[in-house]
Design a protein around this motif. Structure first.
Motif, short mmCIF file in Angstrom:
data_model
loop_
_atom_site.label_atom_id
_atom_site.label_comp_id
_atom_site.label_asym_id
_atom_site.label_seq_id
_atom_site.Cartn_x
_atom_site.Cartn_y
_atom_site.Cartn_z
N UNK A 1 26.76 37.85 43.75
CA UNK A 1 26.85 37.26 45.60
C UNK A 1 27.53 38.77 45.70
N UNK A 2 27.65 40.16 45.08
CA UNK A 2 28.14 41.31 45.34
C UNK A 2 29.11 41.77 45.44
N UNK A 3 29.55 41.57 44.23
CA UNK A 3 30.85 42.32 43.70
C UNK A 3 30.69 43.05 43.17
N UNK A 4 29.19 43.59 42.17
CA UNK A 4 28.96 45.20 41.83
C UNK A 4 28.18 45.65 42.71
N UNK B 1 52.10 47.25 42.05
CA UNK B 1 51.38 47.73 42.89
C UNK B 1 51.25 49.11 42.70
N UNK B 2 49.68 49.91 43.18
CA UNK B 2 48.91 51.49 43.19
C UNK B 2 47.76 50.94 44.14
N UNK B 3 47.60 52.23 43.68
CA UNK B 3 46.24 52.45 44.78
C UNK B 3 44.84 52.16 43.81
N UNK B 4 43.69 51.74 44.78
CA UNK B 4 42.81 50.93 43.17
C UNK B 4 41.98 52.66 44.25
N UNK B 5 41.98 53.89 42.87
CA UNK B 5 41.29 55.01 43.27
C UNK B 5 40.49 54.80 42.41
N UNK C 1 37.82 32.31 43.17
CA UNK C 1 38.37 32.97 44.31
C UNK C 1 38.11 33.89 42.94
N UNK C 2 38.11 35.74 44.10
CA UNK C 2 38.13 36.34 42.45
C UNK C 2 39.31 37.72 42.63
N UNK C 3 40.08 38.01 41.80
CA UNK C 3 41.08 38.07 42.00
C UNK C 3 41.21 40.06 41.17
N UNK C 4 41.88 41.34 41.72
CA UNK C 4 41.95 42.10 40.89
C UNK C 4 43.07 42.10 40.62
N UNK C 5 43.14 41.70 38.86
CA UNK C 5 44.68 41.61 38.37
C UNK C 5 44.79 42.89 36.79
N UNK C 6 44.82 44.07 38.03
CA UNK C 6 45.24 45.01 37.54
C UNK C 6 46.36 45.42 37.76
N UNK C 7 47.04 44.38 39.27
CA UNK C 7 48.41 44.21 39.65
C UNK C 7 48.38 43.49 40.85
N UNK D 1 34.48 48.34 49.80
CA UNK D 1 33.40 47.45 49.36
C UNK D 1 34.24 45.86 47.92
N UNK D 2 34.66 46.90 47.37
CA UNK D 2 35.06 45.92 46.09
C UNK D 2 36.19 45.47 46.14
N UNK D 3 37.40 46.52 47.35
CA UNK D 3 38.06 45.13 47.59
C UNK D 3 38.45 44.34 48.21
#
Length: 438
Positions: free
Chosen positions: A29-32, A253-257, A272-278, A296-298
């Protein structure tokens, strides 16, 4: 004879069902989709096969934060976006593996807690504290090659700072080291936020220690004494600390670089989908391109997001980012962080605020007055005052502050070091508290 109760069959409802987030494999569905988009700041990985193996490994490790915590933070930021709370974000802007010590983490967290106490009392509103910790091990490179002719150091997550050609080669194994360092940092923060940092009286005692034996003409001494009397009143009334500070939680928190680090830690939960690095993920100016891979990813995860705006950011581009990152206009989802120096804030910020407000976007406005490491303290104050003046003139809520901290160096002078020491940080907090009073 059986020990009583030892082998008892417990009913299945005795233990709560744990919240488990599922690993997201290749997403249809576009996450990649970010992989095929323009991408700034991509490290020049020498071995794509090794990188793929490391990413698969990261896709199997436990997440660093939970979806419930992410949702809780977004709800609290929604209150700030509505003008009823204030966001305080602070810590190391560029973390390092060597600096990832308990002493430094606790010193910065304690400084953040003291600043939050001052702001909550002076501004008469809840303060949402978010640590810049447990993930910021990369930073944007100004150019692929540095002034010495070597590949640029991009942070410990990518390569080594040692000035040697071999050390500067990006190493995928450092993604695993970054995860381990982040996990250790979160463990330290969780332990202290449920202990001494959750105790308002302890936080105030640390702050009071900085004011012992000071000159009576010290700025903000009266405000500090008023705060002390308020704390004494709370203690005398027997108010439990949990009631006085019900939301003590270590949000990170941090920048998703580096997307090769962020993508494997995206997990599915709660539909839902979560970015669980922070908990709170950021987009810096360097990667905020609307049609770029980072946006796009965020845009496809449920975390609250900060977007840094510089002095050259166009109002129209800001509105487009709001529409892309927060199409449902959910309060608490998007924080716009204004990193505009005092010389241009009066000129650059009003058109952005006016355009976003007129478009009806529910955003949280935040100020980052430290445009560069070592910014003189007088310039920091000038930038904060300009930011508040703009919002007061436009009748919008100046809802947040982001600062770089160097909390384990209490005597950091103005303009010295990467961030503010405890004394300067508290000085800034008292100044901002006065501005919050209006």
């Amino acid at each position: 004879m059986k020990p009583p109760g030892l082998l008892r069959r417990w009913p299945p409802t005795t233990w709560p069902t744990p919240e488990i987030s599922g690993t997201v494999e290749r997403d249809t569905n576009g996450l990649d989709g970010w992989r095929g988009l323009p991408r700034a700041q991509r490290p020049p990985w020498p071995d794509e096969a090794e990188l793929a193996v490391v990413m698969r490994q990261l896709g199997t490790v436990p997440p660093l934060v939970t979806p419930a915590e992410v949702d809780e933070l977004r709800d609290r930021l929604a209150v700030a976006a509505e003008g009823r709370a204030f966001l305080l974000q602070g810590g190391d802007p560029v973390e390092s593996f060597a600096g990832n010590t308990e002493a430094r983490l606790v010193a910065n967290a304690a400084t953040l807690a003291q600043m939050a106490l001052v702001l909550a009392y002076g501004g008469s509103m809840p303060v949402v504290s978010v640590a810049r910790a447990a993930g910021g091990y990369a930073h944007p490179a100004a150019a692929p090659i540095d002034h010495a002719g070597l590949p640029s150091w991009r942070g410990d997550l990518i390569n080594d700072r040692t000035p040697a050609e071999a050390a500067r080669v990006p190493d995928p194994q450092r993604l695993i080291l970054a995860y381990a360092n982040a996990a250790g940092a979160m463990n330290v923060l969780r332990a202290h936020f449920t202990g001494d940092l959750a105790d308002l009286q302890s936080v105030h005692r640390w702050q009071q220690g900085l004011l012992d034996d000071v000159d009576p003409a010290t700025p903000h001494l009266n405000a500090a004494q008023e705060l002390g009397r308020a704390m004494a009143f709370i203690r005398a009334c027997g108010v439990p600390d949990a009631a006085a500070r019900p939301h003590a939680r270590p949000y990170s928190s941090h920048d998703a670089l580096v997307l090769e680090y962020e993508r494997p830690l995206v997990r599915a939960a709660r539909g839902r989908r979560y970015g669980l690095s922070g908990h709170l993920l950021g987009l810096s100016e360097q990667v905020g391109r609307l049609d770029g891979a980072h946006v796009d990813l965020v845009a496809r995860i449920a975390n609250p997001v900060t977007v840094t705006l510089g002095p050259d950011t166009l109002p129209e581009a800001t509105v487009e980012l709001c529409e892309r990152l927060n199409p449902d206009n959910v309060a608490g989802r998007l924080t716009l962080t204004c990193r505009i120096g005092p010389g241009r804030v009066d000129e650059s910020l009003p058109p952005i605020v006016e355009k976003v407000t007129a478009a009806g976007h529910r955003v949280l406005w935040q100020c980052d007055p430290m445009a560069a490491p070592g910014t003189p303290f007088a310039r920091i104050l000038e930038g904060v005052r300009g930011y508040f003046a703009v919002h007061r003139a436009l009748c919008t809520h100046p809802g947040g502050l982001r600062v770089a901290l160097d909390g384990d160096r209490p005597g950091t002078p103005a303009g010295g070091g990467r961030g503010l020491g405890r004394d300067r940080a508290l000085d800034l907090a008292y100044q901002v508290a006065e501005l919050l009073k209006g």
